[in-house]
Design a protein around this motif. Sequence first.
Motif, short mmCIF file in Angstrom:
data_model
loop_
_atom_site.label_atom_id
_atom_site.label_comp_id
_atom_site.label_asym_id
_atom_site.label_seq_id
_atom_site.Cartn_x
_atom_site.Cartn_y
_atom_site.Cartn_z
N GLN A 89 -9.73 53.74 -3.05
CA GLN A 89 -9.60 54.03 -4.48
C GLN A 89 -10.17 52.92 -5.35
OE1 GLN A 89 -8.64 57.02 -5.66
NE2 GLN A 89 -8.63 57.52 -3.47
N LYS A 90 -10.70 51.88 -4.70
CA LYS A 90 -11.30 50.73 -5.38
C LYS A 90 -10.29 49.95 -6.22
CE LYS A 90 -15.98 52.64 -5.39
NZ LYS A 90 -15.81 53.24 -4.12
N TYR A 91 -9.01 49.97 -5.76
CA TYR A 91 -7.99 49.15 -6.40
C TYR A 91 -8.10 47.70 -5.93
CZ TYR A 91 -5.68 53.62 -7.48
OH TYR A 91 -5.36 54.88 -7.93
N ILE A 92 -8.65 47.53 -4.74
CA ILE A 92 -8.92 46.20 -4.19
C ILE A 92 -10.35 46.20 -3.67
CG2 ILE A 92 -6.52 45.65 -3.62
CD1 ILE A 92 -7.07 46.45 -0.72
N ASP A 93 -10.95 45.01 -3.65
CA ASP A 93 -12.31 44.92 -3.13
C ASP A 93 -12.27 44.61 -1.63
OD1 ASP A 93 -12.09 42.08 -2.76
OD2 ASP A 93 -12.79 41.73 -4.81
N GLU A 94 -13.44 44.59 -1.01
CA GLU A 94 -13.54 44.39 0.43
C GLU A 94 -12.93 43.06 0.88
OE1 GLU A 94 -14.10 45.50 4.19
OE2 GLU A 94 -14.76 46.81 2.56
N ASN A 95 -13.15 42.00 0.11
CA ASN A 95 -12.58 40.70 0.47
C ASN A 95 -11.05 40.71 0.40
OD1 ASN A 95 -15.04 39.45 1.01
ND2 ASN A 95 -15.27 38.74 -1.11
N GLU A 96 -10.51 41.32 -0.64
CA GLU A 96 -9.06 41.41 -0.76
C GLU A 96 -8.48 42.25 0.39
OE1 GLU A 96 -8.40 41.22 -5.58
OE2 GLU A 96 -9.25 43.05 -4.72
N PHE A 97 -9.21 43.32 0.72
CA PHE A 97 -8.78 44.15 1.84
C PHE A 97 -8.76 43.34 3.14
CE2 PHE A 97 -9.92 46.64 5.55
CZ PHE A 97 -8.89 47.58 5.58
N GLN A 98 -9.86 42.66 3.44
CA GLN A 98 -9.97 41.91 4.69
C GLN A 98 -8.90 40.82 4.78
OE1 GLN A 98 -11.64 42.42 7.48
NE2 GLN A 98 -12.56 44.24 6.59
N ASP A 99 -8.75 40.06 3.70
CA ASP A 99 -7.74 38.99 3.70
C ASP A 99 -6.34 39.54 3.91
OD1 ASP A 99 -9.75 37.14 3.24
OD2 ASP A 99 -9.30 36.90 1.10
N SER A 100 -6.03 40.63 3.23
CA SER A 100 -4.69 41.23 3.35
C SER A 100 -4.49 41.85 4.72
CB SER A 100 -4.49 42.28 2.26
OG SER A 100 -4.60 41.69 0.99
N TYR A 101 -5.52 42.54 5.22
CA TYR A 101 -5.44 43.17 6.53
C TYR A 101 -5.20 42.12 7.62
CZ TYR A 101 -6.40 46.59 10.17
OH TYR A 101 -6.28 47.44 11.25
#
Length: 129
Positions: A89-101
């Motif tokens: 949904q583009k609430y987070i970007d790819e970097n935020e996703f990777q870091d959180s994941y």
Amino acid sequence: MATVNKFEELECWQKCRELCKRIYELTNKEKFSKDLSLVWQVRKSSGSAMDNIPEGFERGGNKEFINFLGISRGSLAELRSQLYRALDQKYIDENEFQDSYELVSECSKLVTGLINYLKNSELKGLKFK
């Protein structure tokens, strides 16, 4: 493993606390914060991952503790899925996703490690002394 007297000493709880803080930071972002349903679900999953560790710890027995750690691990899996939804949904970007994941995965490994330790331990918990 050294003797642990309170849940705050557990590395898995400390890391889940860090994760929960990060999730609140992400869900406070303007675009994300407007999806109240997903915000509620993501916060609930991260909170469940964190909160089930002390709940099980305080029960005083390894079997119950392992059960609550399993619930924590399930909440972490749910959170990984929800992160994909936030990314899509583009609430987070790819970097935020990777870091959180990666942080979620680290929490899951720590919880799994504690489960395995308890399963192989001869200690059965405080209520059995």
